[in-house]
Motif scaffolding. Structure first.
Motif, PDB file in Angstrom:
ATOM      1  N   GLU A   1      -3.753 -69.296  14.704  1.00  0.00           N
ATOM      2  CA  GLU A   1      -2.932 -70.373  13.841  1.00  0.00           C
ATOM      3  C   GLU A   1      -4.417 -70.708  13.153  1.00  0.00           C
ATOM      4  OE1 GLU A   1      -2.128 -75.147  15.624  1.00  0.00           O
ATOM      5  OE2 GLU A   1      -0.864 -73.529  16.380  1.00  0.00           O
ATOM      6  N   SER A   2      -4.983 -71.140  12.944  1.00  0.00           N
ATOM      7  CA  SER A   2      -6.254 -71.237  12.489  1.00  0.00           C
ATOM      8  C   SER A   2      -7.102 -70.201  12.483  1.00  0.00           C
ATOM      9  CB  SER A   2      -7.569 -72.007  13.049  1.00  0.00           C
ATOM     10  OG  SER A   2      -8.944 -72.463  12.256  1.00  0.00           O
TER      11      SER A   2
ATOM     12  N   ARG B   1       3.592 -68.176  13.695  1.00  0.00           N
ATOM     13  CA  ARG B   1       2.341 -68.819  12.549  1.00  0.00           C
ATOM     14  C   ARG B   1       2.794 -68.274  11.149  1.00  0.00           C
ATOM     15  NH1 ARG B   1      -0.373 -70.871   9.086  1.00  0.00           N
ATOM     16  NH2 ARG B   1      -1.912 -71.657   8.786  1.00  0.00           N
TER      17      ARG B   1
ATOM     18  N   SER C   1      -1.079 -79.073  16.962  1.00  0.00           N
ATOM     19  CA  SER C   1      -0.802 -77.585  16.390  1.00  0.00           C
ATOM     20  C   SER C   1       0.164 -77.773  16.107  1.00  0.00           C
ATOM     21  CB  SER C   1      -1.220 -77.837  17.496  1.00  0.00           C
ATOM     22  OG  SER C   1       0.353 -77.240  18.939  1.00  0.00           O
ATOM     23  N   LEU C   2       0.300 -76.418  15.401  1.00  0.00           N
ATOM     24  CA  LEU C   2       1.758 -75.852  14.717  1.00  0.00           C
ATOM     25  C   LEU C   2       2.606 -75.576  15.549  1.00  0.00           C
ATOM     26  CD1 LEU C   2       0.521 -73.468  11.741  1.00  0.00           C
ATOM     27  CD2 LEU C   2       0.924 -76.154  12.249  1.00  0.00           C
ATOM     28  N   ARG C   3       2.590 -74.649  17.032  1.00  0.00           N
ATOM     29  CA  ARG C   3       3.263 -74.297  18.229  1.00  0.00           C
ATOM     30  C   ARG C   3       3.633 -75.246  18.464  1.00  0.00           C
ATOM     31  NH1 ARG C   3       3.569 -70.106  20.918  1.00  0.00           N
ATOM     32  NH2 ARG C   3       1.460 -69.450  20.478  1.00  0.00           N
TER      33      ARG C   3
ATOM     34  N   ALA D   1       1.195 -77.233   7.920  1.00  0.00           N
ATOM     35  CA  ALA D   1       0.415 -76.275   7.755  1.00  0.00           C
ATOM     36  C   ALA D   1      -1.154 -76.945   6.721  1.00  0.00           C
ATOM     37  CB  ALA D   1       1.099 -75.046   8.242  1.00  0.00           C
TER      38      ALA D   1
ATOM     39  N   GLY E   1      -2.213 -74.995  22.260  1.00  0.00           N
ATOM     40  CA  GLY E   1      -1.342 -75.744  21.580  1.00  0.00           C
ATOM     41  C   GLY E   1      -0.745 -76.835  22.540  1.00  0.00           C
TER      42      GLY E   1
END
Length: 374
Positions: free
Chosen positions: A61-62, A110, A180-182, A201, A220
């Protein structure tokens, strides 16, 4: 990656459950109703151990900076079309969020759903990761857009960290998504457009440079399952989560809202924050268009009166010009969000970490908005 690094990486992954034993057990308890405070209370030792084992690796994610910059096809777009500017307190704003059950993350991807990391959102030839590092670090040394080194006051642990760009050191400081994106995918982002998800994002409101191990452990999780070990940062952290969810029309779960309210009840005046991607409102001109002038009427001219004999006018002594009062000093602004939206260019404010920022220090962005800059 050579064989030694492959082995080290595999060993690190296999060792995480044991190394994070003091964290994993409380996290499991949190999933069954234990408080997030108890989870975070045991984190520091495990975080430091994980940092050593995960040195040199980024989370999906990062990730690290991209090999090739990509400009998004569409400009930043928040969820609410007219305005996503969030005002007032985070505690009041929290009550405006919908409460629903968390959806499945089975189709979460993602890159496909939130864009390639990191995008060059402003089209300035600089990726989001380096922009956030330049914003959050002090004593920054850079080569063009790329941040080479600096010092981080890590908000998650409340610790001081040195950042140095390199294969074995870059990932020790990661750019974490506050929401978090999740979690965003599970709480409403599935109904957003691709441009809106890419904005989420890369939105400075939703990003903070932190120690890499905490970002990995957080993963997440929402506020019901994870809170920063640094209790002094929790109010701002939760306020940012509430602001992000309000801006992108995301919801919270029942347990998540309860955890957020518990934190914010101790700091009821913690302000909500606005995204710099919020569209600039156009001033309405409807009142001008509805204003009509009355037709002019011509009155007959009166008969001229005989001219009076003028008397000598008395000598008039002019009164001294009034002295304008000194302008009141500009009030100091405290608790600013670095990189966040501000309205009065030139005003100097202080962030929670004591650093000074100037409204519009770098000029307006592509949307004509001003931000708190160094």
């Amino acid at each position: 990656m050579n064989k030694t690094r492959v082995f080290s990486f595999a060993f690190a992954l296999l060792s995480i459950p044991a190394l994070l034993g003091t964290v994993a057990a409380p996290e499991a308890a949190a999933a069954h109703g234990a408080s997030a405070d108890a989870v975070a209370a045991t984190a520091p030792a495990a975080v430091l151990t994980a940092a050593n084992e995960l040195q040199g690796y980024f989370t999906p994610e990062s990730p690290d900076v991209p090999a090739k910059l990509t400009v998004p096809k569409k400009a930043p777009k928040v969820a609410i079309a007219d305005t996503s500017e969030t005002t007032g307190t985070a505690l009041v704003l929290l009550d405006s969020l919908a409460v629903k059950k968390q959806k499945s993350d089975r189709k979460y991807d993602r890159v496909k759903k939130f864009g390639v990391a990191w995008l060059d959102v402003g089209g300035r030839g600089c990726d989001t990761r380096n922009e956030v590092l330049a914003r959050d670090l002090t004593e920054v040394k850079a080569k063009g857009c790329q941040v080479l080194s600096g010092k981080l006051s890590d908000p998650y642990l409340g610790a001081k960290l040195d950042f140095a760009r390199g294969d074995e050191t870059s990932s020790l400081v990661q750019v974490d998504h506050i929401v978090s994106l999740r979690n965003a995918w599970q709480t409403g982002a599935q109904k957003l457009s691709q441009a809106q998800r890419e904005s989420l994002a890369n939105d400075p409101l939703n990003l903070r440079a932190v120690n890499g191990a905490s970002a990995t452990i957080k993963d997440g999780r929402n506020a019901a399952d994870w809170l920063p070990e640094n209790t002094a940062y929790r109010c701002e952290y939760v306020a940012q989560q509430v602001s992000v969810k309000a801006t992108y029309d995301l919801w919270v779960t029942k347990a998540e809202k309860a955890a957020m309210k518990k934190v914010l009840s101790k700091c009821a005046k913690e302000p909500a924050q606005s995204s710099p991607f919020t569209p600039k409102l156009k001033e309405s001109s409807s009142s001008d268009s509805q204003t009509t002038k009355a037709p002019a009427t011509t009155a007959p001219a009166p008969e001229p009166a005989p001219a009076p004999v003028p008397e000598p006018a008395p000598e008039v002594v002019p009164e001294p010009e009034p002295v304008a009062p000194e302008p009141a000093p500009e009030p100091a602004v405290t608790g600013v969000n670095p990189g966040g939206f501000c309205s009065t260019p030139g005003v100097v404010g202080t962030a929670a970490n004591g650093r000074s920022y100037t409204c519009g220090g770098n000029g307006p962005d592509a949307n004509g908005k001003y931000h708190w800059n160094k």
